[in-house]
Design an enzyme around this catalytic site. Structure first.
Site, mmCIF file in Angstrom:
data_model
loop_
_atom_site.group_PDB
_atom_site.id
_atom_site.type_symbol
_atom_site.label_atom_id
_atom_site.label_comp_id
_atom_site.label_asym_id
_atom_site.label_seq_id
_atom_site.Cartn_x
_atom_site.Cartn_y
_atom_site.Cartn_z
ATOM 1 N N LYS A 14 0.855 -1.192 0.000
ATOM 2 C CA LYS A 14 0.000 0.000 0.000
ATOM 3 C C LYS A 14 0.888 1.238 0.000
ATOM 4 C CE LYS A 14 -0.237 1.775 3.636
ATOM 5 N NZ LYS A 14 -0.201 2.389 4.968
ATOM 6 N N GLY A 105 2.567 -0.780 4.578
ATOM 7 C CA GLY A 105 1.438 -1.566 5.083
ATOM 8 C C GLY A 105 1.618 -3.062 4.907
ATOM 9 N N GLY A 107 2.496 -5.625 6.888
ATOM 10 C CA GLY A 107 1.839 -6.478 7.896
ATOM 11 C C GLY A 107 0.326 -6.424 7.739
ATOM 12 N N ALA A 109 -1.319 -5.669 4.958
ATOM 13 C CA ALA A 109 -1.666 -6.343 3.698
ATOM 14 C C ALA A 109 -1.652 -7.862 3.893
ATOM 15 C CB ALA A 109 -0.686 -5.942 2.604
ATOM 16 N N ASP A 141 -4.974 -0.016 9.265
ATOM 17 C CA ASP A 141 -4.781 -0.102 7.817
ATOM 18 C C ASP A 141 -5.333 -1.383 7.197
ATOM 19 O OD1 ASP A 141 -3.608 2.233 7.159
ATOM 20 O OD2 ASP A 141 -1.536 1.504 7.299
HETATM 21 O O1 C5P Z 1 -3.483 0.125 13.995
HETATM 22 P P1 C5P Z 1 -2.011 -0.093 13.917
HETATM 23 O O2 C5P Z 1 -1.540 -1.135 14.898
HETATM 24 O O3 C5P Z 1 -1.502 -0.330 12.544
HETATM 25 O O4 C5P Z 1 -1.338 1.276 14.385
HETATM 26 C C1 C5P Z 1 -0.038 1.349 14.908
HETATM 27 C C2 C5P Z 1 0.080 2.574 15.778
HETATM 28 O O5 C5P Z 1 0.045 3.754 14.979
HETATM 29 C C3 C5P Z 1 -1.051 2.749 16.762
HETATM 30 O O6 C5P Z 1 -0.792 2.063 17.958
HETATM 31 C C4 C5P Z 1 -1.078 4.252 16.980
HETATM 32 O O7 C5P Z 1 -0.064 4.611 17.902
HETATM 33 C C5 C5P Z 1 -0.660 4.798 15.638
HETATM 34 N N1 C5P Z 1 -1.806 5.208 14.809
HETATM 35 C C6 C5P Z 1 -2.470 6.383 15.132
HETATM 36 N N2 C5P Z 1 -3.543 6.772 14.374
HETATM 37 C C7 C5P Z 1 -3.931 6.064 13.283
HETATM 38 C C8 C5P Z 1 -3.247 4.872 12.927
HETATM 39 C C9 C5P Z 1 -2.192 4.485 13.730
HETATM 40 O O8 C5P Z 1 -2.133 7.064 16.113
HETATM 41 N N3 C5P Z 1 -4.960 6.493 12.568
#
Ligand code: C5P
Length: 300
Positions: A14, A105, A107, A109, A141
């Site tokens: 991505k 992205g 992980g 994906a 994501d």
């Molecule tokens: O959801 P994911 O585990 O991919 O996100 C990793 C980290 O990125 C989250 O723990 C958060 O700290 C940050 N994040 C965020 N706002 C988003 C996406 C991710 O603060 N919209």
């Protein structure tokens, strides 16, 4: 079906062509908006019936994955199995072609590809809403990675508006070989104000129109990521110096940067030059996926 039956599913990378981030929310996430596209390069996953859940990671970056139970592909299999009330009995082989923690992205994906693949392998009658809800539990994501199509995302990433396919573009991905933690970049972001742009409604008629739009946007994570990984500055500077580059920017929380070029030839020449200068960098000529890929198919 025999135990040997299996599914192949690709997990395209991505690219966030722009990314605007607003305030931190009460749940710790940030509201954001992003134009997201998928490229032909990505990880590759096979799923085979087995007696128990397992994951083996192979390929150029397979050894970079920590050998633990936290891998998103495993989590996706467990979560979906739980949702549909069956054991997560599947052997996952993940060919990791994308650098780990690279803003592509990978992980997410992989997790989305496991959901798509298992829905097919297990012949599940699962509606889209349930699949998106399951994906959202795995990471911000993951929902957009279910379709692998051009989209405008909002909220923490779970509100998805599908957009028309983008014009063809010669794209160069450059990762200066530094893994970057998404959480670390978000927490280095500092105070934010409201979001600046709205979803582009009309299709982009050509590459110039897309680049004009992108030039009016930013990746708000670029500044904090550059502080954490200064090699991102080198990658961007070198990309911007290449002949016939239209725009260069970081994707996601980095460190991968992309360059959009006028012609395939100029993108290929830039890749050759950068590879010569930086043998340790990951440099890939690619293009946006024109139609849906990532559709599971039976193993031959
Ligand atoms: O959801 P994911 O585990 O991919 O996100 C990793 C980290 O990125 C989250 O723990 C958060 O700290 C940050 N994040 C965020 N706002 C988003 C996406 C991710 O603060 N919209």
């Amino acid at each position: 079906m025999t135990l040997a039956d299996g599914i192949f599913v690709s997990a395209p990378a991505k690219v966030n062509l722009c990314l605007h981030v607003a305030e931190r929310r009460a749940d710790g996430y940030h509201d954001l908006e992003s134009l997201v596209a998928f490229v032909v390069h990505g990880d590759e996953i096979t799923l085979e019936h087995a007696r128990e859940l397992s994951l083996s990671a192979v390929g150029p970056f397979g050894a970079m994955l920590p050998p633990d139970n936290d891998n998103l592909a495993l989590k996706a299999a467990r979560l979906l199995a739980d949702k549909v009330g069956r054991p997560p009995a599947v052997r996952i082989t993940l060919r990791k072609n994308l650098p780990v923690a690279s803003g592509l992205g990978g992980g997410s994906a992989d997790a989305a590809a496991v959901l798509r693949g298992l829905a097919s392998l297990w012949k599940l009658e699962i509606d889209r809403e349930t699949l998106i809800g399951t994906a959202a539990l795995l990471g911000a994501d993951v929902p957009v990675c279910l379709d692998c199509a051009v989209a405008w995302i909002e909220g923490r990433g779970e509100r998805i508006t599908s957009l028309s396919p983008l014009p063809e573009m010669p794209l160069l991905l450059v990762n200066p070989a530094v893994p970057v933690s998404t959480a670390e970049v978000f927490s280095a972001l500092g105070a934010r104000s409201g979001l600046k742009f709205v979803c582009p409604r009309a299709p982009f008629c050509d590459l110039q129109a897309l680049v004009a739009f992108l030039s009016s946007t930013t990746n708000d994570l670029e500044a904090p990521a550059r502080k954490i990984a200064p090699a991102i500055c080198d990658a961007l500077e070198e990309l911007r110096d290449m002949p016939e580059i239209l725009i260069a920017r970081m994707s996601g929380s980095g460190a991968t940067c992309f360059g959009i070029f006028e012609t395939n030839e100029s993108a290929r020449s830039a890749a050759a030059l950068l590879k010569e200068r930086h043998q340790e960098w990951w440099i890939v000529n690619t293009t946006i996926v024109p139609e849906r890929i990532g559709v599971p198919r039976a193993l031959q």
